[in-house]
Motif scaffolding. Structure first.
Motif, PDB file in Angstrom:
ATOM      1  N   ASP A   3       0.760  -1.199   0.089  1.00  0.00           N
ATOM      2  CA  ASP A   3       0.038  -0.122   0.069  1.00  0.00           C
ATOM      3  C   ASP A   3       0.968   1.345   0.198  1.00  0.00           C
ATOM      4  O   ASP A   3       1.967   1.215   0.444  1.00  0.00           O
ATOM      5  N   ASP A  80       2.637   9.824  -4.310  1.00  0.00           N
ATOM      6  CA  ASP A  80       2.081   8.662  -4.628  1.00  0.00           C
ATOM      7  C   ASP A  80       2.187   8.209  -6.140  1.00  0.00           C
ATOM      8  O   ASP A  80       1.597   9.063  -6.912  1.00  0.00           O
ATOM      9  N   ASN A  82       0.513   5.835  -8.803  1.00  0.00           N
ATOM     10  CA  ASN A  82      -0.529   4.418  -9.377  1.00  0.00           C
ATOM     11  C   ASN A  82       0.211   3.468  -9.964  1.00  0.00           C
ATOM     12  O   ASN A  82       1.104   3.635 -10.527  1.00  0.00           O
ATOM     13  N   SER A  83      -0.321   2.128  -9.629  1.00  0.00           N
ATOM     14  CA  SER A  83       0.450   1.040 -10.071  1.00  0.00           C
ATOM     15  C   SER A  83       0.264   1.062 -11.730  1.00  0.00           C
ATOM     16  O   SER A  83      -0.730   1.517 -12.316  1.00  0.00           O
ATOM     17  N   ASN A  87       3.962   5.179 -16.008  1.00  0.00           N
ATOM     18  CA  ASN A  87       4.345   6.441 -15.137  1.00  0.00           C
ATOM     19  C   ASN A  87       5.753   5.829 -14.464  1.00  0.00           C
ATOM     20  O   ASN A  87       6.760   5.110 -15.314  1.00  0.00           O
ATOM     21  N   ASN A  89       6.673   4.475 -11.975  1.00  0.00           N
ATOM     22  CA  ASN A  89       6.910   3.377 -10.715  1.00  0.00           C
ATOM     23  C   ASN A  89       8.048   2.503 -11.138  1.00  0.00           C
ATOM     24  O   ASN A  89       8.263   2.330 -12.515  1.00  0.00           O
ATOM     25  N   GLN A 189       6.181  -1.941  -8.433  1.00  0.00           N
ATOM     26  CA  GLN A 189       6.364  -1.387  -7.120  1.00  0.00           C
ATOM     27  C   GLN A 189       7.508  -1.631  -6.237  1.00  0.00           C
ATOM     28  O   GLN A 189       7.633  -1.459  -4.879  1.00  0.00           O
TER      29      GLN A 189
END
Length: 225
Positions: A3, A80, A82-83, A87, A89, A189
């Motif tokens: 999370d 933050d 988003n998965s 982007n 990540n 992640q």
């Protein structure tokens, strides 16, 4: 899955170095960062057994143009993410920033990792830390033993440490089914730390010895490493 995945942009204020737990035999490298008056802990796992079990790869001249441009534009503080792969990540296996096999190396001891990190954090530079954000207000009803490490430290040293931070600064996939942390597996992640050395960036990547380096899009092992 984890999370609250994202990236923290901040300046290192205090390098608190390694902390070893007699109870769990786990060692973490700890930083205090500051931005606009707000402090964050950064907690990096550097050994979770009685013997070395963390692998490290350091890119001393990280030159991925898209990420460097992103670092210059991103707001200070925690962002933050988003998965997804469209982007910024990080997924070291499905969207590699280097040859993932470079993480298939001998494990370093906690002291050896501390020495490596200390050398690149001289002068308390700006850092970009990808991982899981935690805040005390999100864990009000969580049993003490289930709290993120940084919040356990916060409660143990009241007033001495920030009540927020970033942890899981390592590969967050490829955890075997038999492992207690298997439920954290996921794609896009992964954690990492990027250090702004003014004229170049240093990137530091971490993985536990038991993690496999070939996974599916759920972060599950395809083969044994």
């Amino acid at each position: 899955m984890i999370d609250n995945y994202g990236v923290l942009r901040a300046n290192v204020e205090i390098d608190k170095e390694n902390h070893y737990s007699e109870r769990s035999h786990e060692t973490r490298y700890n930083l205090i960062t500051k931005l606009n008056g707000e402090e964050y802990q950064v907690n990096i796992d550097v050994q979770s057994r009685t013997t070395p079990n963390v692998r490290v790869y350091v890119d001393t001249d990280f030159d991925h143009k898209e990420y460097i441009s992103y670092f210059k534009e991103i707001e200070k503080g925690f962002t933050d993410l988003n998965s997804g792969h469209d982007n910024f990540n990080i997924d070291l296996i499905h969207k590699p920033l280097f040859d993932i096999n470079k993480l298939d190396a001998d494990c370093l001891s906690a002291d050896e990792i501390e020495e490596v990190l200390d050398s690149y954090l001289l002068g308390l530079p700006e850092v970009f830390v990808f991982g899981r954000r935690y805040r005390s207000e999100e864990y009000i009803h969580t049993p003490p033993e289930m709290l993120p490490y940084g919040l356990r430290r916060y409660k143990h040293y009241p007033g001495a440490l920030p009540n927020r931070g970033v942890d899981m600064v390592h590969l967050n996939q490829g955890i075997p089914n038999s492992d207690h942390y298997h439920h954290y597996n996921g794609a896009y992640q992964d954690g990492a730390m990027f250090i702004n050395r003014s004229d170049h960036y240093v990137a530091v990547f971490f993985a536990f010895q038991q993690q496999c380096l070939k996974t599916d899009l759920n972060g599950e092992c395809l083969t044994k490493n």
